[in-house]
Design a protein around this motif. Structure first.
Motif, PDB file in Angstrom:
ATOM      1  N   TYR A 700      55.714  66.022  75.898  1.00 28.50           N
ATOM      2  CA  TYR A 700      55.063  64.857  75.287  1.00 28.50           C
ATOM      3  C   TYR A 700      54.170  65.340  74.158  1.00 28.50           C
ATOM      4  N   PRO A 701      54.249  64.632  72.995  1.00 30.83           N
ATOM      5  CA  PRO A 701      55.196  63.558  72.671  1.00 30.83           C
ATOM      6  C   PRO A 701      56.496  64.145  72.109  1.00 30.83           C
ATOM      7  N   GLU A 702      57.565  63.373  72.185  1.00 27.32           N
ATOM      8  CA  GLU A 702      58.872  63.865  71.739  1.00 27.32           C
ATOM      9  C   GLU A 702      59.003  63.886  70.225  1.00 27.32           C
ATOM     10  N   LYS A 703      58.407  62.903  69.538  1.00 33.73           N
ATOM     11  CA  LYS A 703      58.671  62.720  68.108  1.00 33.73           C
ATOM     12  C   LYS A 703      57.533  63.189  67.220  1.00 33.73           C
ATOM     13  N   GLU A 704      56.611  63.952  67.781  1.00 32.61           N
ATOM     14  CA  GLU A 704      55.530  64.538  66.984  1.00 32.61           C
ATOM     15  C   GLU A 704      55.654  66.047  67.136  1.00 32.61           C
ATOM     16  N   PRO A 705      56.467  66.682  66.313  1.00 32.71           N
ATOM     17  CA  PRO A 705      56.794  68.094  66.536  1.00 32.71           C
ATOM     18  C   PRO A 705      55.585  69.011  66.417  1.00 32.71           C
ATOM     19  N   VAL A 706      55.656  70.102  67.153  1.00 25.87           N
ATOM     20  CA  VAL A 706      54.646  71.136  67.087  1.00 25.87           C
ATOM     21  C   VAL A 706      55.372  72.475  67.134  1.00 25.87           C
ATOM     22  N   SER A 707      54.834  73.446  66.439  1.00 27.47           N
ATOM     23  CA  SER A 707      55.486  74.742  66.358  1.00 27.47           C
ATOM     24  C   SER A 707      55.060  75.617  67.538  1.00 27.47           C
ATOM     25  N   PHE A 708      56.043  76.220  68.188  1.00 26.78           N
ATOM     26  CA  PHE A 708      55.749  77.168  69.264  1.00 26.78           C
ATOM     27  C   PHE A 708      56.936  78.095  69.432  1.00 26.78           C
ATOM     28  N   GLU A 709      56.685  79.266  70.019  1.00 27.77           N
ATOM     29  CA  GLU A 709      57.771  80.178  70.322  1.00 27.77           C
ATOM     30  C   GLU A 709      57.462  80.916  71.618  1.00 27.77           C
ATOM     31  N   LEU A 710      58.518  81.381  72.269  1.00 25.70           N
ATOM     32  CA  LEU A 710      58.413  82.081  73.539  1.00 25.70           C
ATOM     33  C   LEU A 710      58.975  83.481  73.362  1.00 25.70           C
ATOM     34  N   ASP A 711      58.152  84.485  73.628  1.00 24.59           N
ATOM     35  CA  ASP A 711      58.574  85.877  73.565  1.00 24.59           C
ATOM     36  C   ASP A 711      58.384  86.476  74.953  1.00 24.59           C
ATOM     37  N   LYS A 712      59.514  86.647  75.650  1.00 22.10           N
ATOM     38  CA  LYS A 712      59.483  87.082  77.054  1.00 22.10           C
ATOM     39  C   LYS A 712      58.673  86.064  77.852  1.00 22.10           C
ATOM     40  N   ASP A 713      57.524  86.475  78.377  1.00 23.79           N
ATOM     41  CA  ASP A 713      56.732  85.541  79.184  1.00 23.79           C
ATOM     42  C   ASP A 713      55.434  85.133  78.489  1.00 23.79           C
ATOM     43  N   ILE A 714      55.437  85.155  77.170  1.00 20.72           N
ATOM     44  CA  ILE A 714      54.250  84.744  76.414  1.00 20.72           C
ATOM     45  C   ILE A 714      54.624  83.577  75.505  1.00 20.72           C
ATOM     46  N   LEU A 715      53.936  82.465  75.692  1.00 14.15           N
ATOM     47  CA  LEU A 715      54.131  81.270  74.870  1.00 14.15           C
ATOM     48  C   LEU A 715      53.046  81.243  73.797  1.00 14.15           C
ATOM     49  N   THR A 716      53.460  81.173  72.541  1.00 14.48           N
ATOM     50  CA  THR A 716      52.513  81.054  71.437  1.00 14.48           C
ATOM     51  C   THR A 716      52.671  79.690  70.791  1.00 14.48           C
ATOM     52  N   VAL A 717      51.574  78.952  70.722  1.00 11.99           N
ATOM     53  CA  VAL A 717      51.588  77.624  70.120  1.00 11.99           C
ATOM     54  C   VAL A 717      50.812  77.664  68.814  1.00 11.99           C
ATOM     55  N   HIS A 718      51.249  76.832  67.852  1.00 10.13           N
ATOM     56  CA  HIS A 718      50.596  76.746  66.541  1.00 10.13           C
ATOM     57  C   HIS A 718      50.202  75.293  66.303  1.00 10.13           C
ATOM     58  N   TYR A 719      48.912  75.036  66.214  1.00  8.38           N
ATOM     59  CA  TYR A 719      48.399  73.690  65.974  1.00  8.38           C
ATOM     60  C   TYR A 719      47.742  73.685  64.589  1.00  8.38           C
ATOM     61  N   ASP A 720      48.239  72.840  63.689  1.00  5.11           N
ATOM     62  CA  ASP A 720      47.750  72.858  62.311  1.00  5.11           C
ATOM     63  C   ASP A 720      46.700  71.803  62.009  1.00  5.11           C
ATOM     64  N   LYS A 721      46.315  71.007  63.015  1.00  8.59           N
ATOM     65  CA  LYS A 721      45.278  69.999  62.812  1.00  8.59           C
ATOM     66  C   LYS A 721      44.059  70.363  63.651  1.00  8.59           C
ATOM     67  N   PRO A 722      42.879  69.881  63.278  1.00  4.87           N
ATOM     68  CA  PRO A 722      41.646  70.292  63.976  1.00  4.87           C
ATOM     69  C   PRO A 722      41.634  69.928  65.458  1.00  4.87           C
ATOM     70  N   VAL A 723      42.158  68.757  65.814  1.00  7.11           N
ATOM     71  CA  VAL A 723      42.144  68.301  67.204  1.00  7.11           C
ATOM     72  C   VAL A 723      43.568  67.922  67.582  1.00  7.11           C
ATOM     73  N   MET A 724      44.142  68.670  68.521  1.00  2.00           N
ATOM     74  CA  MET A 724      45.527  68.448  68.922  1.00  2.00           C
ATOM     75  C   MET A 724      45.688  68.771  70.403  1.00  2.00           C
ATOM     76  N   ALA A 725      46.710  68.194  70.991  1.00  2.00           N
ATOM     77  CA  ALA A 725      47.086  68.522  72.366  1.00  2.00           C
ATOM     78  C   ALA A 725      48.570  68.232  72.550  1.00  2.00           C
ATOM     79  N   ARG A 726      49.204  69.002  73.393  1.00  2.00           N
ATOM     80  CA  ARG A 726      50.602  68.782  73.746  1.00  2.00           C
ATOM     81  C   ARG A 726      50.799  69.118  75.210  1.00  2.00           C
TER      82      ARG A 726
END
Length: 732
Positions: A700-726
């Motif tokens: 959630y949400p499905e139509k508000e994309p956010v950048s993230f990647e998974l390297d082995k067992d580490i999830l890295t998220v990238h939030y480009d706005k000051p206040v965000m949650a996913r």
């Protein structure tokens, strides 16, 4: 020394029976018992010195601390410690029962003092199948001919919490203090023993100090300063000990030292802290409040997982915690206690469109204008609802939702006409005067007339107003208790609290499907005396959705996820990210929807609808899941907040970012976690299915994309706005 060894559900317990026929609790841990751990520090205290060891055991390791007035306490105590009690140190072993019931194994230990006080002690230990938690309580019976004044009775006492491992307590021991407060709930901090004044200062001789770490509640708001929760861990031995006090009033626990070892004593009210004592006439008995005690690895997450399993076992079975319906409440950042028919109808329409299943009319429905000091009769206000409140509750049902109302039954305002006519024994009284707090009186539930009054209110709102949900609030602190009909004001408070629980049991017996929410200015009575009965708990009155992230992430430490009501209140003026953040706050717990939904743009309203629809697809997982904190519990100063729920084959993870004044990355960077203002790397290696090829999706949400990647067992998220949650789903 004769040993009695018990290994049940991963809990290793060792009792010792001394040559004086006294029973001692020598071991309570996940680790195996090592006899040398009892006596090893200091040159005069070597393991082979059996005589010295036996003297140490004789002076400490009491299974029960119980103190009666008027007797000498000869052993080393220093200050107000609840150790070396009388007849605690005089008790002799009188036998043990060991049986199995439908819950699990049950052990009862009997002790007695036949020489001085002539009392008998019964220690009950109820194990629970499937979790490393045991529920404990003590019962004292006066079998003598004289009245005895009871000043203190522990529910759990254990000496040697630090004894495993070779290093001293300064290096290996950690304690977490569960601070709690209005709009600051669930603020849990970790300290070394030195941080809280318990540093080792006499390493070569027996350490004895007057310093005590005290975590105490005095009064009727059981969690106004702390959660009734304790946790200590041994980093060297990789063990932890944790406990939960199941009482809706005054309680106390302390950690200090006695003859080299550290102890913990856990209890309900005390004379020193709570103005409580109880006279026991010949033949009379008194039972301590229940305390759940558990063991785990040195992992707060694992300990809270065990406690979550246990809390589900002791809770009243109910449909609310099985179905997890979505609740709309008109209070927070919405009507704020000023409801009318005209204001409610558009909100009801919007809540129904969004998929809410309960609709609660919060405070104000019973009186015009300023109502705070006139509450107490709880009758509908025709100024607010010209055609009666049933017109609104019927409309709620017509829209497919169950109606609810707000009540605060334990109080009467000082300008309530019924309070003016009622006798003083309806209320708490001290020094011959009614107790005031915030222009309210505290009702005394020991009084049958009070029970008749509150039952009439419940029956009326259910039968006449058509209510199926009650938000039961409580917004005062009447203090140490009442002097009416009790030897001490603390005993008056304790008897009232037991009477309230009995009344609540009667309400649920009459109305088994009625949902009653436990609220006390948010989370100020978040205890499992109440939550073993109530199905849902208000966690906070926090009005800033950004700060609610900390409370939401940490809430499984205080309450099961399916009982934790978290506000989601989209603001009148806001953007899509603000709505998303609000929804993510609540979606792993119980959605407590609010806000002016009827005034939101279609785009923002659609995000509320999507969040509720998504929640309904995962709520059956929520009621079975256990908490996990891949970055440890959240802190109020954190820029990034992270918390989730895990099952054997999947997990849900909420990740928040809040660029606000005072928020920073310091804690994570100091711990070596990769994070910037725009990205955060989250280790997922603790999940039960880690290493099996993890998959991550943004749930959630499905139509508000956010950048993230998974390297082995580490999830890295990238939030480009000051206040965000996913909200993410993790599987394999």
């Amino acid at each position: 020394m004769k040993y009695i060894k018990i290994n049940e559900n991963g809990i290793h317990i060792v009792f010792g029976i001394t040559d004086r026929n006294q029973i001692k609790l020598l071991h309570f841990s996940k680790a195996d018992f090592c006899e040398e751990d009892i006596c090893k520090f200091g040159p005069e205290c070597k393991a082979e010195d059996l005589a010295r060891r036996d003297q140490l055991i004789d002076e400490a390791f009491q299974l029960v601390q119980v103190n009666l007035a008027g007797y000498d306490r000869p052993y080393e105590k220093h200050g107000n410690k609840h150790i070396c009690t009388v007849p605690g140190y005089l008790l002799t072993y009188a036998g043990m029962d060991d049986c199995v019931n439908e819950i699990g194994r049950k052990i009862t230990v009997y002790q007695e003092d036949r020489t001085v006080t002539h009392v008998r002690l019964e220690t009950e230990m109820q194990f629970y199948k499937g979790t490393s938690v045991v529920r404990m309580k003590n019962r004292i019976i006066n079998e003598g001919e004289d009245t005895q004044c009871l000043e203190y009775l522990s529910s759990f006492c254990y000496t040697g919490i630090e004894k495993e491992g070779k290093s001293n307590s300064d290096a290996k021991m950690r304690v977490r203090i569960p601070y709690n407060g209005w709009q600051k709930e669930m603020s849990i901090r970790e300290f070394t023993f030195g941080d809280v004044g318990l540093a080792q200062t006499q390493p070569g001789v027996y350490q004895r100090t007057s310093q005590i770490l005290e975590v105490t509640n005095t009064g009727h708001w059981s969690t106004k300063k702390y959660l009734p929760l304790g946790y200590v861990e041994n980093k060297e031995a990789h063990t932890s000990l944790f406990w939960q006090i199941e009482h809706n009033g005054s309680w106390h626990y302390e950690i200090s030292d006695q003859n080299t070892h550290f102890y913990v004593c856990v209890s309900g009210p005390t004379e020193i802290q709570s103005h409580w004592f109880k006279n026991l006439a010949p033949g009379e008995a008194f039972e301590s409040v229940p305390v759940a005690v558990g063991v785990a690895d040195d992992s707060f997450e694992q300990a809270m997982g065990e406690l979550t399993r246990y809390r589900r076992m002791i809770r009243r079975p109910n449909k609310d915690d099985e179905d997890l319906p979505v609740i709309f409440n008109d209070y927070m950042n919405c009507l704020f206690g000023d409801p009318t028919t005209a204001k409610e109808l558009p909100l009801i329409d919007a809540a129904a469109v969004c998929g809410c299943e309960y609709y609660v009319i919060d405070a104000g429905w019973y009186a015009p204008g300023e109502w705070w000091d006139s509450v107490g009769e709880w009758k509908e206000c025709r100024d607010r609802f010209p055609n009666g409140i049933k017109e609104v509750t019927d409309y709620i049902r017509k829209k497919g939702m169950v109606p609810g109302v707000w009540l605060e039954l334990e109080v009467m305002g000082i300008n309530c006409e019924k309070a003016k006519k009622a006798p003083d024994d309806w209320f708490f009284v001290r020094h011959g005067k009614r107790v005031y707090d915030r222009s309210r009186y505290q009702l005394d539930f020991r009084n049958p007339a009070v029970i008749e009054h509150v039952n009439e209110v419940i029956d009326r709102v259910v039968k006449e107003y058509g209510v199926g949900y009650i938000k039961m609030d409580y917004n005062i602190e009447p203090g140490i208790g009442t002097e009416i009909g009790a030897e001490s004001v603390g005993q008056g408070l304790l008897e009232h609290e037991k009477a309230y629980l009995n009344w609540l049991d009667g309400v649920f017996a009459r109305y088994p499907d009625l949902v009653i929410e436990n609220c006390s200015s948010g989370g100020l009575r978040m205890d499992y005396a109440l939550l073993s009965r109530y199905s849902i708990q208000s966690t906070s009155d926090q009005e800033d959705y950004r700060n609610f992230a900390t409370i939401a992430a940490n809430s499984p430490a205080g309450v099961t996820p399916e009982q934790a009501a978290i506000w989601s209140y989209p603001m009148r003026q806001g953007d899509k990210e603000e709505v998303i953040y609000n929804m993510v706050n609540a979606m792993l717990f119980r959605i407590h929807q609010s806000g002016h939904l009827a005034e939101l743009s279609q785009e923002r309203l659609a995000l509320v609808k999507e969040g509720i629809a998504c929640y309904k697809t995962i709520c059956q997982d929520i009621r079975q899941a256990l908490p996990f904190w891949p970055l440890d519990i959240a802190d109020n100063e954190d820029l990034w907040v992270c918390g989730g729920l895990q099952l054997e084959n999947k997990a849900y993870l909420a990740v928040w970012k809040r660029q606000m004044e005072g928020k920073n990355n310091d804690r994570y960077q100091n711990a070596g976690i990769s994070c910037t203002e725009d990205s955060l790397s989250i280790p997922l290696g603790s999940l039960p299915f880690a290493g099996k090829g993890l998959k991550v999706s943004c749930l959630y949400p499905e139509k508000e994309p956010v950048s993230f990647e998974l390297d082995k067992d580490i999830l890295t998220v990238h939030y480009d706005k000051p206040v965000m949650a996913r909200l993410f789903e993790i599987s394999f």
